[in-house]
Motif scaffolding. Structure first.
Motif, mmCIF file in Angstrom:
data_model
loop_
_atom_site.group_PDB
_atom_site.id
_atom_site.type_symbol
_atom_site.label_atom_id
_atom_site.label_comp_id
_atom_site.label_asym_id
_atom_site.label_seq_id
_atom_site.Cartn_x
_atom_site.Cartn_y
_atom_site.Cartn_z
ATOM 1 N N HIS A 17 0.200 -1.311 -0.059
ATOM 2 C CA HIS A 17 -0.028 0.106 0.152
ATOM 3 C C HIS A 17 0.790 1.465 -0.093
ATOM 4 O O HIS A 17 1.804 1.275 0.326
ATOM 5 C CB HIS A 17 -1.300 0.124 1.417
ATOM 6 C CG HIS A 17 -2.186 -0.985 1.326
ATOM 7 N ND1 HIS A 17 -0.756 -2.149 1.817
ATOM 8 C CD2 HIS A 17 -3.034 -1.241 1.360
ATOM 9 C CE1 HIS A 17 -2.230 -3.955 1.960
ATOM 10 N NE2 HIS A 17 -3.105 -2.517 1.751
ATOM 11 N N PHE A 21 -3.689 5.094 0.847
ATOM 12 C CA PHE A 21 -4.083 3.938 0.885
ATOM 13 C C PHE A 21 -3.541 3.334 2.120
ATOM 14 O O PHE A 21 -3.721 2.081 2.809
ATOM 15 C CB PHE A 21 -4.455 3.118 0.138
ATOM 16 C CG PHE A 21 -5.791 2.494 0.567
ATOM 17 C CD1 PHE A 21 -6.939 3.274 0.652
ATOM 18 C CD2 PHE A 21 -6.334 1.494 0.628
ATOM 19 C CE1 PHE A 21 -8.342 2.773 0.453
ATOM 20 C CE2 PHE A 21 -7.588 0.551 0.763
ATOM 21 C CZ PHE A 21 -8.752 1.106 0.594
ATOM 22 N N VAL A 62 -15.693 1.101 6.274
ATOM 23 C CA VAL A 62 -14.334 0.158 6.043
ATOM 24 C C VAL A 62 -13.310 0.971 5.923
ATOM 25 O O VAL A 62 -12.177 -0.057 5.510
ATOM 26 C CB VAL A 62 -15.205 0.467 4.313
ATOM 27 C CG1 VAL A 62 -14.640 1.721 3.691
ATOM 28 C CG2 VAL A 62 -14.928 -0.559 3.761
ATOM 29 N N LEU A 63 -12.592 2.100 6.218
ATOM 30 C CA LEU A 63 -11.020 2.680 6.511
ATOM 31 C C LEU A 63 -10.789 2.413 7.719
ATOM 32 O O LEU A 63 -8.927 1.840 8.024
ATOM 33 C CB LEU A 63 -11.065 3.894 5.870
ATOM 34 C CG LEU A 63 -11.010 4.291 4.476
ATOM 35 C CD1 LEU A 63 -11.646 5.951 3.982
ATOM 36 C CD2 LEU A 63 -11.003 3.299 3.353
ATOM 37 N N LEU A 65 -11.695 -0.294 8.889
ATOM 38 C CA LEU A 65 -11.704 -2.169 9.042
ATOM 39 C C LEU A 65 -10.481 -2.779 8.343
ATOM 40 O O LEU A 65 -9.092 -3.419 8.722
ATOM 41 C CB LEU A 65 -12.706 -2.602 8.172
ATOM 42 C CG LEU A 65 -13.535 -2.673 8.845
ATOM 43 C CD1 LEU A 65 -14.967 -3.134 8.579
ATOM 44 C CD2 LEU A 65 -13.705 -3.940 10.220
ATOM 45 N N GLU A 66 -10.297 -1.873 7.023
ATOM 46 C CA GLU A 66 -8.827 -1.566 6.294
ATOM 47 C C GLU A 66 -7.473 -1.686 6.906
ATOM 48 O O GLU A 66 -6.575 -2.623 6.970
ATOM 49 C CB GLU A 66 -8.544 -0.908 4.931
ATOM 50 C CG GLU A 66 -7.767 -0.879 4.059
ATOM 51 C CD GLU A 66 -7.239 -2.104 3.341
ATOM 52 O OE1 GLU A 66 -5.951 -2.550 3.467
ATOM 53 O OE2 GLU A 66 -8.595 -2.522 2.703
ATOM 54 N N ALA A 67 -7.319 -1.068 7.721
ATOM 55 C CA ALA A 67 -6.744 0.191 8.858
ATOM 56 C C ALA A 67 -5.677 -1.485 9.364
ATOM 57 O O ALA A 67 -5.086 -1.962 9.932
ATOM 58 C CB ALA A 67 -7.069 0.881 9.790
ATOM 59 N N ALA A 69 -6.747 -4.390 8.644
ATOM 60 C CA ALA A 69 -6.684 -5.535 8.064
ATOM 61 C C ALA A 69 -5.188 -5.205 7.349
ATOM 62 O O ALA A 69 -3.930 -6.289 7.475
ATOM 63 C CB ALA A 69 -7.144 -5.687 6.858
ATOM 64 N N GLN A 70 -4.166 -3.893 7.291
ATOM 65 C CA GLN A 70 -3.142 -3.322 7.256
ATOM 66 C C GLN A 70 -2.504 -4.461 8.479
ATOM 67 O O GLN A 70 -1.078 -4.770 8.941
ATOM 68 C CB GLN A 70 -3.446 -2.015 6.857
ATOM 69 C CG GLN A 70 -3.214 -1.773 5.762
ATOM 70 C CD GLN A 70 -3.773 -0.561 5.396
ATOM 71 O OE1 GLN A 70 -2.207 0.126 5.504
ATOM 72 N NE2 GLN A 70 -4.126 -0.140 3.635
ATOM 73 N N PHE A 90 -7.320 -10.186 1.342
ATOM 74 C CA PHE A 90 -8.308 -9.666 2.743
ATOM 75 C C PHE A 90 -9.458 -10.731 1.947
ATOM 76 O O PHE A 90 -10.255 -10.454 1.172
ATOM 77 C CB PHE A 90 -8.479 -8.060 3.551
ATOM 78 C CG PHE A 90 -9.563 -8.325 4.139
ATOM 79 C CD1 PHE A 90 -10.035 -8.150 5.579
ATOM 80 C CD2 PHE A 90 -10.480 -6.346 4.161
ATOM 81 C CE1 PHE A 90 -10.502 -7.893 6.343
ATOM 82 C CE2 PHE A 90 -11.303 -6.289 5.189
ATOM 83 C CZ PHE A 90 -10.903 -6.797 5.816
ATOM 84 N N LEU A 140 -10.924 -11.166 10.959
ATOM 85 C CA LEU A 140 -11.020 -11.130 9.851
ATOM 86 C C LEU A 140 -10.277 -12.059 9.247
ATOM 87 O O LEU A 140 -9.660 -12.686 10.208
ATOM 88 C CB LEU A 140 -9.184 -9.833 9.643
ATOM 89 C CG LEU A 140 -9.807 -8.741 10.641
ATOM 90 C CD1 LEU A 140 -8.681 -7.525 10.462
ATOM 91 C CD2 LEU A 140 -10.731 -7.472 9.887
#
Length: 150
Positions: A17, A21, A62-63, A65-67, A69-70, A90, A140
């Protein structure tokens, strides 16, 4: 074990990323195959705040959750050597719950823990807090895949 804290310059070597992002600024704690704690500094300059929402800026769930996941990807990347040709994709989220809004000026603490591997799939729990107050939690899942097969 990696030298802690792990700065963004080292995170860039582990995650594909890039701005805007990349959602992890630093890794604070790490236990191989088990857990990781990282931070995301949420600033008013984030591009998503222009539209979410102009009069009441809130980080999209959603971001968050993305954080998480990262952060999970960092846990997996730090726990396994020789994954330079692999990506962590993911693959699922279960039982996501949002408890408080995340706004400019917050420091989001991202925790991934109880990581378990079965073949090329990983399952872990994630939690995001602000000043110790729960903002989001979820289960996750991710898969390790070859970059060249994407």
């Amino acid at each position: 074990m990696a030298q802690l804290p792990i700065p963004v310059t080292e995170i860039l070597k582990l995650l594909p990323h890039r701005y805007p992002f990349l959602l992890v600024d630093r890794v604070l704690a790490y236990e191989k195959d088990s857990s990781l704690t990282a931070i995301k500094n949420v600033t008013f300059n984030e591009p998503f705040f222009q539209g979410h929402f102009p009069d009441k800026p809130i980080m999209p769930g959603v971001l968050i959750l993305e954080a998480m996941a990262q952060a999970g990807g960092l846990l997996l990347g730090l726990s396994r050597e020789g994954l330079g040709d692999k990506l962590f994709m993911f693959t699922g989220i279960n039982n996501a719950k949002f408890r408080r809004p995340v706004v400019p000026g917050d420091q989001l603490t991202l925790e991934c823990f109880e990581a378990k591997q079965k073949l090329s799939l990983w399952r872990m729990k994630g939690r995001a807090t602000v000043n110790g107050e729960l903002a989001c939690e979820a289960e996750l899942t991710a898969a390790i895949v070859d970059r060249d097969k994407m």
